[in-house]
Design an enzyme around this catalytic site. Sequence first.
Site, PDB file in Angstrom:
ATOM      1  N   CYS A  70      25.717  63.596 -10.474  1.00 44.02           N
ATOM      2  CA  CYS A  70      27.090  63.448  -9.993  1.00 44.02           C
ATOM      3  C   CYS A  70      27.972  63.151 -11.204  1.00 44.02           C
ATOM      4  O   CYS A  70      27.803  62.119 -11.859  1.00 44.02           O
ATOM      5  CB  CYS A  70      27.128  62.284  -8.997  1.00 44.02           C
ATOM      6  SG  CYS A  70      28.757  61.873  -8.396  1.00 44.02           S
ATOM      7  N   CYS A 180      31.520  69.410 -11.194  1.00 39.68           N
ATOM      8  CA  CYS A 180      31.156  68.587 -10.033  1.00 39.68           C
ATOM      9  C   CYS A 180      29.982  69.305  -9.386  1.00 39.68           C
ATOM     10  O   CYS A 180      30.041  70.528  -9.177  1.00 39.68           O
ATOM     11  CB  CYS A 180      32.326  68.491  -9.060  1.00 39.68           C
ATOM     12  SG  CYS A 180      31.874  67.802  -7.442  1.00 39.68           S
TER      13      CYS A 180
END
Length: 257
Positions: A70, A180
């Site tokens: 992440c 992302c």
Amino acid sequence: MSIAFFDSGVGGLSVLHAAMQRLPGEQFIYYADTDNVPYGTKTHAEIRKHVLGAVEFLMSKEIKALVIACNTATSVVVKDLREKYSLPIIGMEPAVKPAVELSSGRKILVCATDRTLSEDKLKHLIKDLDADDKVSLLSLQELVDYGENFDFNSSMLMAYLNDKLGTIDWSTYHSIVLGCTHFIFFENIIRDMIPHNIKIIDGNTGTINRLISLLGSSDSHSAKASALCDYYISGREVSSIYFDHYMRFLTELNIPQ
Ligand code: DGL
């Protein structure tokens, strides 16, 4: 001992899927903090609290390495985690460095969450590469919700992406960086929306390469993601059925590793 993967939700599955193909003999744990997704719209302090709590839980398991799959969590808290724990911790950051190296002076569009784009870590990365005038930043935060809802083809999604990417003059650009892990699910849709000469660059392969080199494991490029994995949603163990459709979708996407 397992290799743990952490994300706010389903985004990190794209990294896990690649790791399972390349390390089919390993045992994995996947932790999605679905109760608190999305992270990208939260404050630095909120994200820090959520990630520290989740990682404390993961440390109670037998793990030999932790992948923070992440970009948002990495930009907020990876430094603190490395200070606190001694096992190998692999974070993710938007792949601006390889993009700049490949770009021969042309521009790069870095797409990430609201939080990743406003954190100092990304600003420092761009500054250290002396790339301020080459890099444009674009939030695609809403893709996180589309991804969590397994929406990869609605007209609303298409309109959102078209609004964000369809108005860009790509003639001066070299590449788009997917900063992302949720955005990987949309790679084929993005590919169809932007000119063919624009490269799409993500940090997944670099992350797995780093994991393999830190573990000293051998890399075996299997066609199937066949390794074993235990799944958790915000601290509760769940069946792999929760994520099967995402894993199948990733196999169908067939992103080269
Ligand atoms: N998948 C995450 C990332 O790579 C975070 C998305 C979110 O929860 O907003 O940044």
